[in-house]
Design an enzyme around this catalytic site. Structure first.
Site, PDB file in Angstrom:
ATOM      1  N   LYS A  75      69.867  73.137  70.585  1.00 48.80           N
ATOM      2  CA  LYS A  75      69.911  73.551  72.127  1.00 48.80           C
ATOM      3  C   LYS A  75      69.897  74.942  72.295  1.00 48.80           C
ATOM      4  CE  LYS A  75      71.167  69.037  74.216  1.00 48.80           C
ATOM      5  NZ  LYS A  75      72.203  68.353  75.184  1.00 48.80           N
ATOM      6  N   ARG A 128      74.496  59.890  65.094  1.00 48.43           N
ATOM      7  CA  ARG A 128      75.149  61.182  65.108  1.00 48.43           C
ATOM      8  C   ARG A 128      76.588  61.145  65.650  1.00 48.43           C
ATOM      9  NH1 ARG A 128      74.518  66.859  66.863  1.00 48.43           N
ATOM     10  NH2 ARG A 128      75.431  67.270  68.863  1.00 48.43           N
ATOM     11  N   HIS A 135      77.952  71.788  69.069  1.00 49.37           N
ATOM     12  CA  HIS A 135      78.549  71.958  70.583  1.00 49.37           C
ATOM     13  C   HIS A 135      79.000  73.345  71.123  1.00 49.37           C
ATOM     14  CE1 HIS A 135      79.425  67.368  70.483  1.00 49.37           C
ATOM     15  NE2 HIS A 135      78.436  67.528  70.720  1.00 49.37           N
ATOM     16  N   ARG A 157      70.868  65.637  66.033  1.00 51.07           N
ATOM     17  CA  ARG A 157      70.176  65.445  67.009  1.00 51.07           C
ATOM     18  C   ARG A 157      68.673  64.596  66.488  1.00 51.07           C
ATOM     19  NH1 ARG A 157      72.254  69.993  68.958  1.00 51.07           N
ATOM     20  NH2 ARG A 157      74.072  69.735  70.637  1.00 51.07           N
TER      21      ARG A 157
END
Length: 307
Positions: free
Chosen positions: A176, A253, A276, A152
């Site tokens: 994240k 990405r 993810h 990212r």
């Protein structure tokens, strides 16, 4: 967390829960706060607040969102903010009901991500490297990093200087929710880093001898911002003859994931590389890769029907 809007501490507690228990990113918390602020303002016009809104009040707010012509994704996010807030309030025992429960989430198709072809990515890198001096080396390095590792943009510009010590084959990236993952570096990316590092001090703030960031900046934050990188990437697209409307840091990405799948990588591997949490998020790339492969068959196969 600060008190908001002079109302009860419900919103404050909700945002704190999202930050602490669900590790919501700062941008996510800001979006929730903005959504709840807008809902609060609307309800105030009806003589209500988030604390005492009825199901009819919440339905009116959702209807108001629909009438504003917001994109399905934006409207869905704002509805989700309200739903999660009231579920939290119900779970805490602050309300005996959930006034958002009667509203069905709008069905929406998920748009396919924009993807660059391999030659377009190569053109972007070439155009970046063609820029004079340190600026070109830095931009080419960032493009190579994101395309090689699926980072990212926030992860790329936040890399510490220590991440590239001893010419690593992998980066340890904090994504994240503070989750760490390994991101591979291919040969071109490692060469781009080596070309950039001797020029890195060019970007240090005046009077500063060192910085903890791989991509320092003279700006207030001390490191290159995602916004500035996006601007530089757009300039590179124009110079490369690539439609700038197709190009963004996140599209690099997307290209990483799609090109991996086209090359035969399995979905679980791509999921891990992208960081993810849910494979359903990764599955969208199978549609993109599938369409591109089908188009290749239609246009390149010798037995394909000619129009």
């Amino acid at each position: 967390m600060r008190q908001v809007w002079g109302m009860s501490g419900w919103v404050e507690a909700f945002l704190e829960m999202m930050a602490v228990e669900r590790s919501a990113a700062r941008n996510t918390l800001t979006a929730y706060e903005k959504d709840l602020a807008e809902a609060s303002g609307f309800l105030a016009g009806r003589g209500r607040s988030l604390d005492d809104a009825s199901a009819e009040d919440v339905e009116a707010w959702f209807a108001h969102l629909g009438a504003r012509g917001l994109s399905p994704a934006t409207a869905a996010r704002r509805r989700s903010s309200i739903r999660q807030f009231y579920r939290f309030a119900l779970g805490e025992g602050w309300r005996s009901d959930d006034p958002s429960r009667r509203i069905d989430a709008p069905k929406q198709g998920r748009p396919l991500p924009k993807v660059l072809a391999r030659d377009e990515v190569a053109s972007l890198i070439e155009a970046a490297a063609a820029k004079d001096g340190a600026a070109g080396a830095r931009l080419a390095c960032l493009i190579e990093l994101i395309y090689a590792s699926g980072l990212r943009v926030s992860e790329a510009v936040s890399l510490p200087m220590a991440a590239t010590a001893a010419d690593p084959a992998y980066l340890i990236v904090k994504g994240k929710g503070g989750k760490e993952r390994l991101a591979p570096l291919n040969g071109p990316a490692r060469l781009a880093i080596k070309a950039y590092l001797p020029l890195r001090k060019t970007f240090l703030p005046k009077g500063v001898k060192e910085s903890p960031w791989l991509f320092p900046s003279r700006g207030a934050g001390g490191r290159l911002t995602p916004r500035r990188f996006a601007q530089l990437l757009e300039e590179s697209a124009i110079a490369a003859g690539v439609d700038p409307a197709k190009v963004s840091p996140h599209v690099l990405r997307h290209a990483f994931a799609t090109h991996l799948l086209e090359g035969g990588a399995d979905l679980r591997t791509v999921q891990k590389l992208l960081g993810h949490a849910d494979i359903a998020t990764t599955q969208i790339y199978t549609h993109v890769a599938g369409e591109r492969l089908a188009e290749t068959v239609r246009t390149k196969h010798p037995l394909a029907r000619k129009n």
